[in-house]
Scaffold this motif. Sequence first.
Motif, PDB file in Angstrom:
ATOM      1  N   ASP A  34     -10.080  -8.473  -4.936  1.00 32.89           N
ATOM      2  CA  ASP A  34     -11.181  -9.343  -4.548  1.00 32.89           C
ATOM      3  C   ASP A  34     -10.724 -10.754  -4.917  1.00 32.89           C
ATOM      4  OD1 ASP A  34     -13.345 -10.975  -4.400  1.00 32.89           O
ATOM      5  OD2 ASP A  34     -14.763  -9.546  -5.270  1.00 32.89           O
ATOM      6  N   GLU A  61      -7.073  -2.616  -4.443  1.00 24.98           N
ATOM      7  CA  GLU A  61      -7.496  -3.650  -3.486  1.00 24.98           C
ATOM      8  C   GLU A  61      -8.020  -4.862  -4.262  1.00 24.98           C
ATOM      9  OE1 GLU A  61      -9.713  -2.276   0.119  1.00 24.98           O
ATOM     10  OE2 GLU A  61     -11.186  -3.697  -0.688  1.00 24.98           O
ATOM     11  N   ARG A 116      -9.816   1.755  -4.186  1.00 28.28           N
ATOM     12  CA  ARG A 116     -10.629   2.189  -3.038  1.00 28.28           C
ATOM     13  C   ARG A 116      -9.853   3.222  -2.235  1.00 28.28           C
ATOM     14  NH1 ARG A 116     -13.991  -2.562  -2.267  1.00 28.28           N
ATOM     15  NH2 ARG A 116     -14.824  -2.707  -4.365  1.00 28.28           N
ATOM     16  N   ASN A 117     -10.538   4.044  -1.475  1.00 23.90           N
ATOM     17  CA  ASN A 117      -9.844   4.958  -0.573  1.00 23.90           C
ATOM     18  C   ASN A 117      -9.471   4.238   0.714  1.00 23.90           C
ATOM     19  OD1 ASN A 117      -9.953   7.077  -2.297  1.00 23.90           O
ATOM     20  ND2 ASN A 117     -11.708   8.074  -1.350  1.00 23.90           N
ATOM     21  N   ASP A 118      -8.233   4.437   1.160  1.00 23.55           N
ATOM     22  CA  ASP A 118      -7.841   3.815   2.432  1.00 23.55           C
ATOM     23  C   ASP A 118      -8.280   4.707   3.602  1.00 23.55           C
ATOM     24  OD1 ASP A 118      -6.047   5.892   2.564  1.00 23.55           O
ATOM     25  OD2 ASP A 118      -4.244   4.675   2.384  1.00 23.55           O
ATOM     26  N   SER A 137      -8.015   8.334   3.197  1.00 21.34           N
ATOM     27  CA  SER A 137      -8.665   8.812   1.963  1.00 21.34           C
ATOM     28  C   SER A 137      -7.720   8.838   0.773  1.00 21.34           C
ATOM     29  CB  SER A 137      -9.271  10.219   2.160  1.00 21.34           C
ATOM     30  OG  SER A 137     -10.213  10.179   3.164  1.00 21.34           O
ATOM     31  N   SER A 144      -9.650  -3.315  -7.730  1.00 26.15           N
ATOM     32  CA  SER A 144     -10.313  -2.019  -7.895  1.00 26.15           C
ATOM     33  C   SER A 144      -9.575  -0.986  -7.054  1.00 26.15           C
ATOM     34  CB  SER A 144     -11.776  -2.113  -7.453  1.00 26.15           C
ATOM     35  OG  SER A 144     -11.809  -2.526  -6.103  1.00 26.15           O
ATOM     36  N   LYS A 148       0.814  -1.232   0.000  1.00 26.20           N
ATOM     37  CA  LYS A 148       0.000   0.000   0.000  1.00 26.20           C
ATOM     38  C   LYS A 148       0.841   1.273   0.000  1.00 26.20           C
ATOM     39  CE  LYS A 148      -4.429  -1.635   1.081  1.00 26.20           C
ATOM     40  NZ  LYS A 148      -4.854  -2.719   1.924  1.00 26.20           N
ATOM     41  N   PRO A 181      -6.278   6.963  -2.557  1.00 24.26           N
ATOM     42  CA  PRO A 181      -6.712   5.861  -3.420  1.00 24.26           C
ATOM     43  C   PRO A 181      -5.641   4.768  -3.526  1.00 24.26           C
ATOM     44  CG  PRO A 181      -6.083   7.784  -4.729  1.00 24.26           C
ATOM     45  CD  PRO A 181      -5.929   8.185  -3.297  1.00 24.26           C
TER      46      PRO A 181
END
Length: 423
Positions: free
Chosen positions: A387, A385, A375-377, A380, A373, A352, A382
């Motif tokens: 699936d 992440e 996502r905001n951690d 906030s 995709s 990350k 981006p």
Amino acid sequence: MGTRESKVAVVRCDSYAPDKVRSAVREAIELLGGLDSIFGDAKAVKTLGKNAEILLKPNLLSRAAPEKAVTTHPEVFRAVGELLQEEGYSNLAYGDSPGNPAFGMVKTAEVCGIKAVADELGIREGDFNHGTEVEYPEGRVAKHFVLCDEVVKVTGADGSAPAGVIVNVCKMKTHQLTRITGAVKNTFGCVYSINKAASHAKFQSPEHFARMLADLNGLVRPCLHIMDGIVAMEGNGPGSGDPTHINALLVSKDPVALDAVFCNLIYLDPELVATNTACMDAGVGTWDDGEIEILLGGVPMQREGAVITVDELEVKYADKDFNVQRSRDFRGSMSMMPLVGRFAGKKPIVIKRKCVGCGICVETCPLENKAISIRNDIYSRPVAEYDYSRCIKCYCCQEMCPERAITVKKSLLAKIIDRRWKV
Ligand code: SF4
Ligand code: SF4
């Protein structure tokens, strides 16, 4: 294949100094009998002579500087181009279909240093910006391909008369799906643009993907394979690994034999590489060391001449610490046994702190319903992440991440086995 049918020249070369690379390429080609003899059987060369087009196919995976070892080094490309021209083959083109079609071939070749050399030598850009669907009824799993137009023209894959031959100038690297990427895998860049991603979605397991590559190699059949293993890539290849010296240039007419010798040099059992076994089954070449003759160059003359055995090559030159997946099966049959799979498995993960949220991994994912995709951690920011319920572990995202922010998490057992165990 008969006994000792496939010859592989292994020439020691410890730097990209132009003189050294030039003499290594020349020695390797001489060990194999010279260019005219190597090209002699090609239909286009028989009919067109030295006017036949020679399409150089370097590895142009992504926009990376030569020292990153992601792409074929420009000095190897130069040495091959110069030798061809000196031998009278002046109708030269080059090209590859980069991993991210959005960047385009020429822009990628610019950053990799290949374009500057091509311009200097007058080697034109091949048409890799258009594609044509061709049928391949002989294919075992792939009955048709969408190939770049230059490849179609040169190989006659659409049934037309071939205009020339391909010279595959590949890079010695690790690969998360296929363990290694060498001569066989480099031909994947003959496939046009996003059709490569579609192939990943269609041929998901390493074994199935390897069978598709065997069909592709049967169709496009480069005439000569030249591997840049002077500085190879180990670890998190093919895009985010670490450069390491192997100090060798490998040359052969047989891509499978060449990849098998690459395996010997990094202390990996050639039989564990699915592209080797699939290609041998399909008659593309041989990984069996009883059928391969290794011709060693770049060293003082051996007592018995240039021929050495696989065992001698391994004892003298193999890098046992080369970081590559050596465990017998990290995904295929073990994934059928949940407990073993859990202890020997692996998966891609995002680091990350390195991720900049660019979304290239999402674009690259071949699945319609993306398995990654943005996502905001919690700050906030981006970040990408996964699936994992959808991920097919094709590692396209890892291959293309420009920040080296995707790595592979291995189980403890896989780490132990990969360290040095040649099974
Ligand atoms: S993982 Fe890599 S490719 Fe994906 S968003 Fe982050 S930096 Fe970009
Ligand atoms: S998330 Fe990555 S590894 Fe998983 S399917 Fe998509 S590209 Fe392949």
